[in-house]
Design a protein around this motif. Structure first.
Motif, PDB file in Angstrom:
ATOM      1  N   ALA A  83     -48.661  16.852 -28.440  1.00 13.30           N
ATOM      2  CA  ALA A  83     -48.542  18.192 -29.020  1.00 13.30           C
ATOM      3  C   ALA A  83     -49.048  18.214 -30.468  1.00 13.30           C
ATOM      4  O   ALA A  83     -49.727  19.151 -30.903  1.00 13.30           O
ATOM      5  CB  ALA A  83     -47.090  18.656 -28.959  1.00 13.30           C
ATOM      6  N   LEU A  84     -48.714  17.171 -31.217  1.00 11.21           N
ATOM      7  CA  LEU A  84     -49.190  17.094 -32.607  1.00 11.21           C
ATOM      8  C   LEU A  84     -50.708  16.941 -32.659  1.00 11.21           C
ATOM      9  O   LEU A  84     -51.376  17.522 -33.526  1.00 11.21           O
ATOM     10  CB  LEU A  84     -48.514  15.925 -33.325  1.00 11.21           C
ATOM     11  N   ALA A  85     -51.257  16.147 -31.748  1.00 10.57           N
ATOM     12  CA  ALA A  85     -52.714  15.954 -31.722  1.00 10.57           C
ATOM     13  C   ALA A  85     -53.429  17.262 -31.456  1.00 10.57           C
ATOM     14  O   ALA A  85     -54.521  17.510 -31.994  1.00 10.57           O
ATOM     15  CB  ALA A  85     -53.084  14.917 -30.675  1.00 10.57           C
ATOM     16  N   SER A  86     -52.849  18.139 -30.636  1.00  7.76           N
ATOM     17  CA  SER A  86     -53.489  19.431 -30.357  1.00  7.76           C
ATOM     18  C   SER A  86     -53.493  20.334 -31.591  1.00  7.76           C
ATOM     19  O   SER A  86     -54.336  21.226 -31.705  1.00  7.76           O
ATOM     20  CB  SER A  86     -52.779  20.120 -29.200  1.00  7.76           C
ATOM     21  N   ALA A  87     -52.543  20.108 -32.513  1.00  7.51           N
ATOM     22  CA  ALA A  87     -52.468  20.932 -33.732  1.00  7.51           C
ATOM     23  C   ALA A  87     -53.378  20.420 -34.843  1.00  7.51           C
ATOM     24  O   ALA A  87     -53.498  21.059 -35.889  1.00  7.51           O
ATOM     25  CB  ALA A  87     -51.025  20.988 -34.236  1.00  7.51           C
ATOM     26  N   LEU A  88     -54.026  19.279 -34.639  1.00  4.45           N
ATOM     27  CA  LEU A  88     -54.893  18.724 -35.690  1.00  4.45           C
ATOM     28  C   LEU A  88     -56.132  19.560 -35.927  1.00  4.45           C
ATOM     29  O   LEU A  88     -56.805  19.386 -36.955  1.00  4.45           O
ATOM     30  CB  LEU A  88     -55.311  17.288 -35.324  1.00  4.45           C
ATOM     31  N   THR A  89     -56.485  20.413 -35.004  1.00  7.41           N
ATOM     32  CA  THR A  89     -57.670  21.259 -35.162  1.00  7.41           C
ATOM     33  C   THR A  89     -57.302  22.705 -35.466  1.00  7.41           C
ATOM     34  O   THR A  89     -58.131  23.605 -35.288  1.00  7.41           O
ATOM     35  CB  THR A  89     -58.531  21.199 -33.890  1.00  7.41           C
ATOM     36  N   HIS A  90     -56.083  22.938 -35.929  1.00  2.61           N
ATOM     37  CA  HIS A  90     -55.651  24.301 -36.245  1.00  2.61           C
ATOM     38  C   HIS A  90     -56.514  24.864 -37.372  1.00  2.61           C
ATOM     39  O   HIS A  90     -56.974  24.133 -38.248  1.00  2.61           O
ATOM     40  CB  HIS A  90     -54.179  24.294 -36.660  1.00  2.61           C
ATOM     41  N   LYS A  91     -56.734  26.176 -37.366  1.00  2.00           N
ATOM     42  CA  LYS A  91     -57.598  26.792 -38.372  1.00  2.00           C
ATOM     43  C   LYS A  91     -56.990  26.744 -39.766  1.00  2.00           C
ATOM     44  O   LYS A  91     -57.711  26.804 -40.763  1.00  2.00           O
ATOM     45  CB  LYS A  91     -57.890  28.246 -37.999  1.00  2.00           C
ATOM     46  N   ASP A  92     -55.671  26.637 -39.882  1.00  2.00           N
ATOM     47  CA  ASP A  92     -55.021  26.644 -41.180  1.00  2.00           C
ATOM     48  C   ASP A  92     -54.885  25.221 -41.706  1.00  2.00           C
ATOM     49  O   ASP A  92     -54.409  24.315 -41.016  1.00  2.00           O
ATOM     50  CB  ASP A  92     -53.639  27.296 -41.078  1.00  2.00           C
ATOM     51  N   GLY A  93     -55.301  25.002 -42.955  1.00  2.00           N
ATOM     52  CA  GLY A  93     -55.263  23.660 -43.530  1.00  2.00           C
ATOM     53  C   GLY A  93     -53.862  23.112 -43.678  1.00  2.00           C
ATOM     54  O   GLY A  93     -53.634  21.913 -43.466  1.00  2.00           O
ATOM     55  N   PHE A  94     -52.886  23.954 -44.042  1.00  2.00           N
ATOM     56  CA  PHE A  94     -51.520  23.465 -44.187  1.00  2.00           C
ATOM     57  C   PHE A  94     -50.933  23.043 -42.844  1.00  2.00           C
ATOM     58  O   PHE A  94     -50.166  22.087 -42.763  1.00  2.00           O
ATOM     59  CB  PHE A  94     -50.648  24.545 -44.832  1.00  2.00           C
ATOM     60  N   ALA A  95     -51.297  23.768 -41.782  1.00  2.00           N
ATOM     61  CA  ALA A  95     -50.819  23.383 -40.452  1.00  2.00           C
ATOM     62  C   ALA A  95     -51.385  22.020 -40.057  1.00  2.00           C
ATOM     63  O   ALA A  95     -50.665  21.155 -39.531  1.00  2.00           O
ATOM     64  CB  ALA A  95     -51.207  24.445 -39.426  1.00  2.00           C
ATOM     65  N   ARG A  96     -52.672  21.804 -40.306  1.00  2.00           N
ATOM     66  CA  ARG A  96     -53.275  20.496 -39.996  1.00  2.00           C
ATOM     67  C   ARG A  96     -52.639  19.390 -40.848  1.00  2.00           C
ATOM     68  O   ARG A  96     -52.419  18.266 -40.372  1.00  2.00           O
ATOM     69  CB  ARG A  96     -54.788  20.539 -40.248  1.00  2.00           C
TER      70      ARG A  96
END
Length: 837
Positions: free
Chosen positions: A683-696
């Motif tokens: 689940a964390l790996a899928s969030a590594l490409t999030h558009k928001d820098g703080f989320a990544r």
């Protein structure tokens, strides 16, 4: 009248003028020769690009004279009316021989025991040289006046020509003019006149431009040929050749004696005519053969005509120019487009931008240095100055604080200024009023075109070179601060007074605004648009209190964009601060600056953001503590409940920035459980490409806690993220994961993110040492130093030989750190159990 003083003043003016003329002649001749060779070599170049090249050559010739010309004040005015006999002043280094000859000056009448008149009865060799140079400069000035009077006479003659010409009110020629104007996209049309006295077609300038056709030509040319003639003159008008004509006209007036200027004048006219031929062929509805026949006919009818680049422009036909223009039309038109034209314009820019040397009158320079004697930058060479920097801004919805320690290291061996290298990082921390995360507002505001997420780290140490007055001489690297606060490398640099208790500075700059345009209201999807907003800076300084070596300088600063909303600047930053400057240290000790950033957006709403900027020089115990901070104590992590983990996984797979950051931060602070590690990692790996820098960033941090070996390649990819916060989080996570696959890519960031990369490598342990050793030979001394620091902690005997070579490094800090690392390895007396990557 004191003829001696008059001669002396004339010599003082003539010598720098002669020096400036000489330097402008050779610099301008070089530019002209360069353009001539390019034009003759690239025969397939577009004709308009060729014309721009010659415009650039003339502009370079004029700029060379302006850049070299400095005229000192007469000697009898510099001394405040004090009578004195001084030798002529030579303003430039390239007249060193003349300076040597004149440096003896006039004999001292008191020392010689004779009256001044007797001492100067027989001119010395220096006096004769000054007299000769003054005469030549005077002769040059007379020639300039003659050339200018000639232009004025031609202007008067052009006025008479307009009065004698008769307007054409009807006929095919008038129809052709209107049709050509429509095809060329011209709104304002030149008048169409006819005159018996004109020798060839010309375009008259002034407030009412007009095309004047010879009466004889109109009777002997066909309608098609007349249309081509009009198209050619319309091309002159469209290209604004009369407006650009001031370049060669002024160049000829100032350099009428220069053979290379005669060459430039001939080539300029020919290139201009070729460019107009190219336009006329495009819109004249004629083939190259028909156009060439028209040129030959016009040349046959040609007789001496009024020709002035500032007043008229027309066809000055000679057999040579006709031949060259006909040959130019034979070239395939496709071969004269595209890249060659772009190359020509680039070369023209290069010619214009060749280095200029701006001088300064010696008397003024001496006064400038004298005024800075007690308030100037003169830090000790090789010394490092550590400052604690803090920037706090309060927006309506969140607070943002960027803080950190920044080091300014003074270079050695600078002859014409002080070189200061800036290194360090400001760590941003941001939270909303209620303590939750905030991904940022609809825009980010910065100066000189840098994004919000790149204001913290620097790609390399940034260098600036300044003079003792704080004037910037050279800048290398970028370290932009947020909210239009400027460059961190220049934070401790102010423009100091040359004299007096107060002074002002003005500067032009550009602010870059990145605006987010959502596809729908409250949507997280959309596009970002960057716009450059021209702005002006105005700073007023005044001397405040003084205590021993410390002087307080008050600073009032205003930055305003030229773009306005409701009559007010779109953005405005204004504030006041106090700089405490140490005159013995030659550097400032502290700054406290409070400002307000006002944003007037297109909806005419006003957002005011208070900003506080402070820095303080760290010395003694505070400096040691900043350089060697205690290791942070991590709070004890506790496992999450099964329900919290399930909810976190659901939130991580959404596009909501708040939910992703909240879930990732909760996982980053929790103790991982083996049963849930795999699914949390996915689940964390899928969030590594999030558009928001703080989320990544927070997803990467959490992978450092929960990550499995399968997640390491995904984290390594985050080392290339455009956000420095994400890269730092990836470096921290890879250090926590202890996977040697990351050693080489992490070591590659020793230059870009050196502190964080070094900590990550040290956390990986001895097996990462072999990936670091090659950076002991990096061209950047700061990278070599970081490699030594890392090897001091994890290196073994396999790296000892490379460190011994580094102890002979040309940089003193690298030598010191290499010796420390070598001593640490010898003290451990062991080889790492595995160093192969």
């Amino acid at each position: 009248m004191n003829w001696s003083a008059a001669f002396q003043s004339g010599a003082n003016l003539a010598m720098p003028c002669a020096s400036a003329l000489w330097r402008a002649c050779w610099q301008g001749s070089f530019a002209i020769g360069f353009v001539f060779l390019v034009c003759r070599s690239l025969r397939s170049m577009r004709c308009d690009a060729r014309a721009w090249l010659w415009r650039g050559a003339y502009l370079r010739l004029l700029l060379a004279l302006i850049g070299c010309l400095t005229v000192p004040a007469p000697a009898h005015l510099v001394g405040g009316g004090r009578a004195a006999v001084q030798p002529p002043v030579v303003a430039h280094a390239d007249t060193a021989s003349a300076a040597s000859a004149l440096g003896q000056g006039s004999p001292d009448p008191h020392r010689a025991g004779v009256e001044p008149r007797a001492a100067r009865a027989e001119p010395s060799g220096a006096g004769r040289l000054s007299l000769l140079i003054s005469g030549l400069v005077l002769l040059w000035g007379v020639g300039v006046l003659v050339c200018l009077f000639r232009v004025a006479g031609e202007w008067v003659a052009a006025g008479w020509l307009r009065r004698l010409a008769e307007p054409i009110h009807r006929g095919e020629a008038l129809f052709d003019r209107d049709l050509l104007a429509a095809e060329m996209g011209m709104e304002k049309l030149p008048e169409l006149l006819m005159a018996e006295s004109v020798g060839s077609p010309v375009l008259l300038g002034g407030a009412r431009p007009a095309i004047v056709l010879p009466t004889r030509l109109a009777g002997e040319c066909s309608d098609t040929e007349l249309r081509m003639v009009i198209a050619h003159e319309m091309a002159h008008y469209r290209r604004r050749d009369l407006l650009w004509g001031w370049l060669p006209a002024l160049g000829h007036a100032l350099f009428y004696f220069l053979p290379t200027e005669w060459l430039a004048a001939r080539e300029y006219d020919c290139a201009q005519e070729m460019a107009c031929d190219e336009v006329a062929l495009r819109y004249g509805d004629a083939s190259a053969g028909e156009y060439g026949e028209m040129l030959v006919k016009v040349a046959a009818l040609h007789k001496p005509n009024l020709q002035s680049r500032l007043v008229t422009v027309g066809v000055a036909e000679t057999p040579e120019t006709i031949k060259r223009r006909l040959l130019a039309m034979k070239l395939p038109r496709t071969s004269r487009a595209g890249a060659p034209a772009a190359a020509g314009l680039a070369i023209a820019t290069l010619c214009i931008a060749l280095p200029l040397q701006f001088g300064q009158a010696p008397a003024a320079a001496a006064s400038h240095r004298a005024g800075r004697a007690d308030l100037s930058y003169h830090p000790k060479a090789g010394q490092s100055y550590l400052y604690a920097v803090r920037i706090q801004s309060e927006t309506p919805h969140y607070d943002e604080v960027s803080s950190g320690n920044v080091t300014y290291t003074v270079g050695t061996g600078a002859e014409d200024g002080v070189t200061i290298t800036c290194s360090g990082n400001l760590i941003p921390q941001r939270k909303s009023r209620d303590g939750s995360f905030d991904p940022g507002g609809p825009f980010y505001l910065h100066q000189f075109g840098f994004d919000f997420l790149r204001h913290g780290p620097f790609a390399a140490p940034n260098k600036v070179r300044i003079d003792p007055g704080g004037h910037l001489l050279q800048i290398e690297g970028d370290s932009q601060l947020p909210r239009a606060l400027g460059d961190l490398s220049q934070l401790v640099i102010e423009t100091l007074a040359s004299e007096g208790k107060s002074w002002e500075t003005d500067n032009h700059c550009a602010i870059v605004v990145t605006e987010f345009h959502p596809v729908a209201p409250l949507s997280h999807f959309g596009r970002e648009e960057q716009r450059n907003l021209p702005a002006t800076e105005h700073t007023v300084y005044s001397i405040g209190s003084e205590s021993g070596a410390l002087t307080t300088v008050h600073k009032h600063y205003e930055l305003k964009t030229r773009d306005t909303v409701g009559g007010q600047p779109r953005f405005m930053l204004s504030g006041d601060g106090d700089v405490v400057f140490d005159k013995i240290l030659g550097m400032p000790r502290s700054l406290e600056f409070k400002a307000k950033l006002v944003d007037r957006n297109t909806a005419n709403t006003v957002v005011e953001t208070p900003i506080t900027l402070t820095y303080k020089l760290l010395e003694g115990a505070s400096r040691e503590q900043a350089l060697n901070p205690p290791a942070p104590v991590k709070p004890e992590a506790k496992p999450l409940s099964a329900g919290d983990i399930d909810q976190a996984i659901v939130d991580l797979r959404t596009q909501d920035s708040f939910k992703v950051m909240g879930a990732a931060s909760k996982l980053a602070g929790a103790a991982p459980t083996d049963a849930d590690r795999d699914r949390v990692t996915r689940a964390l790996a899928s969030a590594l490409t999030h558009k928001d820098g703080f989320a990544r960033q927070w997803a990467t941090k959490a992978l450092g806690v929960w990550g499995t070996p399968d997640a390491v390649p995904s984290v390594i990819k985050r080392l290339e993220d455009e956000s420095f916060a994400v890269r730092w989080a990836a470096l921290e996570a890879l250090g926590e994961l202890h996977d040697v696959r990351a050693a080489a890519p992490v070591a590659a960031l020793l230059q870009k993110d050196h502190d964080f990369a070094a900590r990550s490598l040290i956390a990986m342990g001895p097996r990462a040492a072999s990936a670091v050793v090659k950076y002991l030979k990096d061209p950047d001394w700061s990278v070599r130093m970081q490699a030594c620091i890392v090897l001091k902690e994890i290196g073994g005997t396999a790296q000892a030989n490379a460190l011994r070579e580094a102890t002979a490094d040309e940089n003193g800090l690298v030598k010191m750190k290499a010796a420390e690392a070598l001593k640490a390895i010898e003290g451990r007396g062991r080889t790492p159990h595995s160093e192969a990557i």
